[in-house]
Design a protein around this motif. Sequence first.
Motif, PDB file in Angstrom:
ATOM      1  N   LYS A  44     -11.471 -48.948  25.724  1.00  0.00           N
ATOM      2  CA  LYS A  44     -11.450 -47.563  25.248  1.00  0.00           C
ATOM      3  C   LYS A  44     -12.166 -47.461  23.899  1.00  0.00           C
ATOM      4  O   LYS A  44     -13.005 -46.580  23.697  1.00  0.00           O
ATOM      5  CB  LYS A  44     -10.011 -47.074  25.130  1.00  0.00           C
ATOM      6  N   ALA A  45     -11.851 -48.376  22.989  1.00  0.00           N
ATOM      7  CA  ALA A  45     -12.487 -48.365  21.663  1.00  0.00           C
ATOM      8  C   ALA A  45     -13.992 -48.578  21.785  1.00  0.00           C
ATOM      9  O   ALA A  45     -14.785 -47.888  21.131  1.00  0.00           O
ATOM     10  CB  ALA A  45     -11.860 -49.438  20.768  1.00  0.00           C
ATOM     11  N   ASP A  46     -14.398 -49.527  22.632  1.00  0.00           N
ATOM     12  CA  ASP A  46     -15.827 -49.781  22.833  1.00  0.00           C
ATOM     13  C   ASP A  46     -16.525 -48.563  23.426  1.00  0.00           C
ATOM     14  O   ASP A  46     -17.636 -48.216  23.022  1.00  0.00           O
ATOM     15  CB  ASP A  46     -16.035 -50.988  23.757  1.00  0.00           C
ATOM     16  N   PHE A  47     -15.874 -47.923  24.381  1.00  0.00           N
ATOM     17  CA  PHE A  47     -16.421 -46.735  25.032  1.00  0.00           C
ATOM     18  C   PHE A  47     -16.635 -45.625  24.004  1.00  0.00           C
ATOM     19  O   PHE A  47     -17.693 -44.994  23.961  1.00  0.00           O
ATOM     20  CB  PHE A  47     -15.463 -46.288  26.141  1.00  0.00           C
ATOM     21  N   LEU A  48     -15.633 -45.393  23.173  1.00  0.00           N
ATOM     22  CA  LEU A  48     -15.741 -44.340  22.165  1.00  0.00           C
ATOM     23  C   LEU A  48     -16.790 -44.680  21.111  1.00  0.00           C
ATOM     24  O   LEU A  48     -17.539 -43.807  20.671  1.00  0.00           O
ATOM     25  CB  LEU A  48     -14.379 -44.082  21.516  1.00  0.00           C
ATOM     26  N   LYS A  49     -16.853 -45.936  20.719  1.00  0.00           N
ATOM     27  CA  LYS A  49     -17.843 -46.351  19.729  1.00  0.00           C
ATOM     28  C   LYS A  49     -19.257 -46.164  20.283  1.00  0.00           C
ATOM     29  O   LYS A  49     -20.140 -45.665  19.589  1.00  0.00           O
ATOM     30  CB  LYS A  49     -17.636 -47.814  19.338  1.00  0.00           C
ATOM     31  N   ALA A  50     -19.466 -46.543  21.532  1.00  0.00           N
ATOM     32  CA  ALA A  50     -20.792 -46.388  22.145  1.00  0.00           C
ATOM     33  C   ALA A  50     -21.149 -44.912  22.277  1.00  0.00           C
ATOM     34  O   ALA A  50     -22.298 -44.533  22.053  1.00  0.00           O
ATOM     35  CB  ALA A  50     -20.816 -47.072  23.508  1.00  0.00           C
ATOM     36  N   GLY A  51     -20.170 -44.098  22.639  1.00  0.00           N
ATOM     37  CA  GLY A  51     -20.418 -42.660  22.748  1.00  0.00           C
ATOM     38  C   GLY A  51     -20.767 -42.052  21.407  1.00  0.00           C
ATOM     39  O   GLY A  51     -21.673 -41.221  21.304  1.00  0.00           O
ATOM     40  N   ASN A  52     -20.076 -42.491  20.369  1.00  0.00           N
ATOM     41  CA  ASN A  52     -20.349 -42.001  19.023  1.00  0.00           C
ATOM     42  C   ASN A  52     -21.755 -42.410  18.590  1.00  0.00           C
ATOM     43  O   ASN A  52     -22.499 -41.606  18.030  1.00  0.00           O
ATOM     44  CB  ASN A  52     -19.305 -42.531  18.037  1.00  0.00           C
ATOM     45  N   ALA A  53     -22.132 -43.644  18.889  1.00  0.00           N
ATOM     46  CA  ALA A  53     -23.462 -44.132  18.517  1.00  0.00           C
ATOM     47  C   ALA A  53     -24.545 -43.326  19.222  1.00  0.00           C
ATOM     48  O   ALA A  53     -25.602 -43.062  18.655  1.00  0.00           O
ATOM     49  CB  ALA A  53     -23.601 -45.609  18.857  1.00  0.00           C
ATOM     50  N   ALA A  54     -24.287 -42.911  20.457  1.00  0.00           N
ATOM     51  CA  ALA A  54     -25.271 -42.134  21.205  1.00  0.00           C
ATOM     52  C   ALA A  54     -25.495 -40.763  20.580  1.00  0.00           C
ATOM     53  O   ALA A  54     -26.567 -40.173  20.735  1.00  0.00           O
ATOM     54  CB  ALA A  54     -24.821 -41.981  22.659  1.00  0.00           C
ATOM     55  N   LEU A  55     -24.498 -40.251  19.865  1.00  0.00           N
ATOM     56  CA  LEU A  55     -24.617 -38.929  19.259  1.00  0.00           C
ATOM     57  C   LEU A  55     -25.253 -38.969  17.870  1.00  0.00           C
ATOM     58  O   LEU A  55     -25.627 -37.928  17.333  1.00  0.00           O
ATOM     59  CB  LEU A  55     -23.228 -38.275  19.167  1.00  0.00           C
ATOM     60  N   LEU A  56     -25.384 -40.150  17.293  1.00  0.00           N
ATOM     61  CA  LEU A  56     -26.011 -40.284  15.983  1.00  0.00           C
ATOM     62  C   LEU A  56     -27.522 -40.151  16.120  1.00  0.00           C
ATOM     63  O   LEU A  56     -28.074 -40.375  17.201  1.00  0.00           O
ATOM     64  CB  LEU A  56     -25.669 -41.650  15.378  1.00  0.00           C
ATOM     65  N   PRO A  57     -28.205 -39.782  15.013  1.00  0.00           N
ATOM     66  CA  PRO A  57     -29.669 -39.712  15.084  1.00  0.00           C
ATOM     67  C   PRO A  57     -30.241 -41.048  15.558  1.00  0.00           C
ATOM     68  O   PRO A  57     -29.828 -42.111  15.125  1.00  0.00           O
ATOM     69  CB  PRO A  57     -30.084 -39.435  13.635  1.00  0.00           C
ATOM     70  N   GLY A  58     -31.152 -40.995  16.484  1.00  0.00           N
ATOM     71  CA  GLY A  58     -31.735 -42.216  17.034  1.00  0.00           C
ATOM     72  C   GLY A  58     -31.034 -42.665  18.297  1.00  0.00           C
ATOM     73  O   GLY A  58     -31.577 -43.448  19.059  1.00  0.00           O
TER      74      GLY A  58
END
Length: 104
Positions: A44-58
């Motif tokens: 769950k933590a990895d999923f949320l972290k990856a999703g957050n990274a996808a929303l960051l610039p780049g």
Amino acid sequence: MSRPPVIPAETKQRIVLAVLSGELSIAQAARQEHIAENSISRWKADFLKAGNAALLPGGATHASAHEEHLQARVQDLTQALGEAILEAWRWKKNAQSRGATAAG
């Protein structure tokens, strides 16, 4: 000691989405799927972290996802090694106590 089963990414995703949607709690999912709660929490933590990274610039990169996978694998292997060391220590202690009993 046997290796834990390899769980397909699709299964992990289905479980994480069920937890995030409130359909299941982590404890319920763990019981239902016969998987450790810590594993589901980490997914769950990895999923949320990856999703957050996808929303960051780049956005997210494949390299970072691969690195996270490798870091998770290192964590799993480190835990397995620690468990193996503890098991070997228990066997050694058990053998020593049996040797002392037989000698006594």
